[in-house]
Design a protein around this motif. Structure first.
Motif, PDB file in Angstrom:
ATOM      1  N   THR A   1      45.302   9.159  33.566  1.00  0.00           N
ATOM      2  CA  THR A   1      44.155   9.541  32.749  1.00  0.00           C
ATOM      3  C   THR A   1      44.008  11.056  32.735  1.00  0.00           C
ATOM      4  OG1 THR A   1      43.064   7.496  33.446  1.00  0.00           O
ATOM      5  CG2 THR A   1      41.708   9.158  32.364  1.00  0.00           C
TER       6      THR A   1
ATOM      7  N   GLY B   1      33.993   8.304  25.169  1.00  0.00           N
ATOM      8  CA  GLY B   1      33.799   9.454  24.301  1.00  0.00           C
ATOM      9  C   GLY B   1      32.951   9.116  23.092  1.00  0.00           C
TER      10      GLY B   1
ATOM     11  N   GLY C   1      38.313   5.684  28.297  1.00  0.00           N
ATOM     12  CA  GLY C   1      37.943   7.051  27.978  1.00  0.00           C
ATOM     13  C   GLY C   1      37.593   7.236  26.516  1.00  0.00           C
ATOM     14  N   TYR C   2      38.284   6.516  25.630  1.00  0.00           N
ATOM     15  CA  TYR C   2      38.019   6.643  24.193  1.00  0.00           C
ATOM     16  C   TYR C   2      36.659   6.045  23.841  1.00  0.00           C
ATOM     17  CZ  TYR C   2      42.971   7.771  23.968  1.00  0.00           C
ATOM     18  OH  TYR C   2      44.192   8.365  24.163  1.00  0.00           O
TER      19      TYR C   2
ATOM     20  N   MET D   1      39.522  12.810  29.439  1.00  0.00           N
ATOM     21  CA  MET D   1      39.106  11.412  29.425  1.00  0.00           C
ATOM     22  C   MET D   1      38.330  11.058  30.692  1.00  0.00           C
ATOM     23  SD  MET D   1      39.821   9.969  26.630  1.00  0.00           S
ATOM     24  CE  MET D   1      40.834  10.212  25.172  1.00  0.00           C
TER      25      MET D   1
ATOM     26  N   ASN E   1      34.589   9.469  30.945  1.00  0.00           N
ATOM     27  CA  ASN E   1      34.252   8.271  31.707  1.00  0.00           C
ATOM     28  C   ASN E   1      33.138   8.539  32.707  1.00  0.00           C
ATOM     29  OD1 ASN E   1      35.856   6.201  30.637  1.00  0.00           O
ATOM     30  ND2 ASN E   1      37.646   6.837  31.802  1.00  0.00           N
TER      31      ASN E   1
END
Length: 477
Positions: free
Chosen positions: A47, A199, A195-196, A51, A55
């Motif tokens: 990661t 975000g 993480g996406y 990211m 998180n």
């Protein structure tokens, strides 16, 4: 992903080296050939730094952001900023203690740190506290979905009242959201993959913040009904302000019967510690310094977001702000398109946060039930399904879970932020590196003692509320 191979855990000896040396020996063994020896996880951390920030920021940001304007109204702007800054600094220091302890013994699991500090009892205590706290957090997010999503659907259908159809029933809606969105995300093998979504969740909350700032310059105090807002002249509203006295006056410093709730609310708003070590595990090129950078950036970002949300929310409604900021905006009516979009953004944000909160619970359960077994998809999926099932039952069948959450929050949040990191540090860092009466260990012990004070204070407020029959505090994590 959830189960770590503690191959280096048997290294009970050899604490003479510096923390950096231990970290490089344990976490980042040098390449001796084409392959890199993976010592503490069953996969190599992949990661990225960015990211990981997403998180951890998403883990910090909870539903408590909706209660910060109310907290500011009970402290004044200056006192609120001082308290918020202190809690942010203490939270960063708490993460430093966790990472320092982890770096000394080569362990990146909260439960294993407890085991190293106090044996099986410490391991069980850490796992139970994490599980209870995060189940409470997951439930609070689903309660927001249960209460807010029917209102959003009602607004989209341009209906003046809830018609009682199944798609307007919050209980059915949380089941649908859990099965279609939360469960698939919770089945990811690695937390880094979220993480996406983290975000995107943070982007939704940034939109919420921008809307709060915009509404400050769009709404006149005192707040009136939708039709009056469209028809009343500023002069009439200004006259009304004079009649209401200090309702529309910003206070720099104030103390009242509800001021004492502010510290617990702010402390709970920065709880992210169960997620720190899992995120550390999956960080690419992980070092203590790099992970502390992730934590510092995340805490700073949330400090700014919390401060701006509280400030502009308070300066919009002043003394009329409610314990839940979105409820205050509801006075504008359902036809306010921007507030409708804000509600939707908050719903998306809390929905995408639930899987991030679930990962540490699953890790804790795995550490208790089968700590030495390798990753297995059946266990991974079964635990996620059971957790979501239990939380849905809580939200559906417990009509008023606020007091239960109050007890959980008053005990688990101070334990995770202050008590456990402090006592872990004192117990784990060897005395040949730092004597028991050294300044760092004395600071850590005082830090743990501060957690006990917070716990006693929070429990006292809750018991007082029960005895007097009042309900004053707002916000949760």
């Amino acid at each position: 992903m959830e189960l770590q191979k503690m191959n280096g855990h048997s290294r009970e000896e050899g604490f003479d080296g510096l923390d950096v040396m231990a970290e490089h020996e344990e976490f980042l063994p040098h390449k001796t050939g084409a392959k890199k020896d993976i010592r503490f996880t069953d996969f190599e951390g992949k990661t990225s730094f960015g990211m990981s920030v997403f998180n951890l920021s998403n883990a910090i940001m909870g539903s408590g952001i909706l209660g910060l304007a109310f907290a500011m109204s009970n402290t004044g702007i200056v006192l609120f900023i001082v308290l918020l800054l202190c809690i942010a600094i203490l939270s960063a220091y708490s993460i430093h203690l966790l990472l320092r302890s982890a770096g000394v013994v080569g362990i990146r699991a909260y439960e294993q740190l407890g085991n190293r500090a106090f044996g099986p009892v410490g391991k069980m205590l850490a796992a139970c506290v994490i599980t209870i706290h995060n189940i409470g957090a997951m439930s609070s997010y689903l309660f927001i979905i249960k209460s807010e999503l029917p209102l959003v659907i009602q607004a989209f259908l341009d209906s003046e009242e809830n018609t009682g159809e199944w798609y307007m029933n919050g209980n059915y809606l949380i089941i649908i959201v859990s099965v279609s969105i939360i469960l698939p995300l919770a089945l990811m093998k690695q937390l880094g993959y979220l993480g996406y979504t983290s975000g995107f969740s943070l982007s939704c909350m940034v939109f919420f913040l921008i809307s709060v700032i915009y509404k400050k310059f769009n709404i006149l105090c005192p707040l009136e009904s939708e039709d009056q807002l469209n028809e009343t002249l500023f002069a009439d509203n200004h006259a009304a302000m004079n009649e209401t006295g200090d309702i529309c006056e910003a206070k720099m410093f104030t103390i009242n019967s509800q001021t004492a709730y502010t510290v617990p609310i702010l402390a709970f708003a920065f709880v992210c510690h169960p997620e720190v070590l899992p995120i550390y595990t999956e960080l690419r090129d992980a070092t203590k310094k790099r992970m502390q950078g992730v934590a510092n950036i995340s805490i700073l970002a949330m400090f700014v977001m919390y401060l701006l949300t509280a400030l502009f929310g308070y300066l919009t409604f002043y003394g009329g702000v409610e314990s839940e900021l979105l409820h205050t905006y509801s006075r504008l009516g359902f036809r306010d398109v921007l507030i409708l979009c804000v509600r939707l953004a908050v719903l998306v944000a809390v929905t995408l946060t639930v899987p991030v909160v679930l990962f540490p619970i699953r890790r804790a359960l795995l550490q208790i039930l089968c700590p030495d077994k390798p990753f297995h998809w059946v266990r991974h999926i079964a635990i996620a399904f059971c957790l979501i099932f239990v939380v849905n039952l809580l939200v559906i069948f417990v009509p008023s879970i606020r007091d239960i959450f109050g007890i959980i929050g008053a005990t688990s949040a101070p334990t995770l932020i202050f008590i456990l990191p402090g006592i872990f540090y004192v117990r784990i860092v060897p005395e040949d590196q730092e004597p028991l009466l050294s300044r760092p260990k004395i600071q850590a012990a005082c830090f743990a003692a501060l957690g006990f004070i917070f716990m006693i204070m929070s429990l006292s407020f809750i018991i007082t509320d029960w005895v007097t029959g009042e309900s004053k505090s707002g916000g949760g994590h």
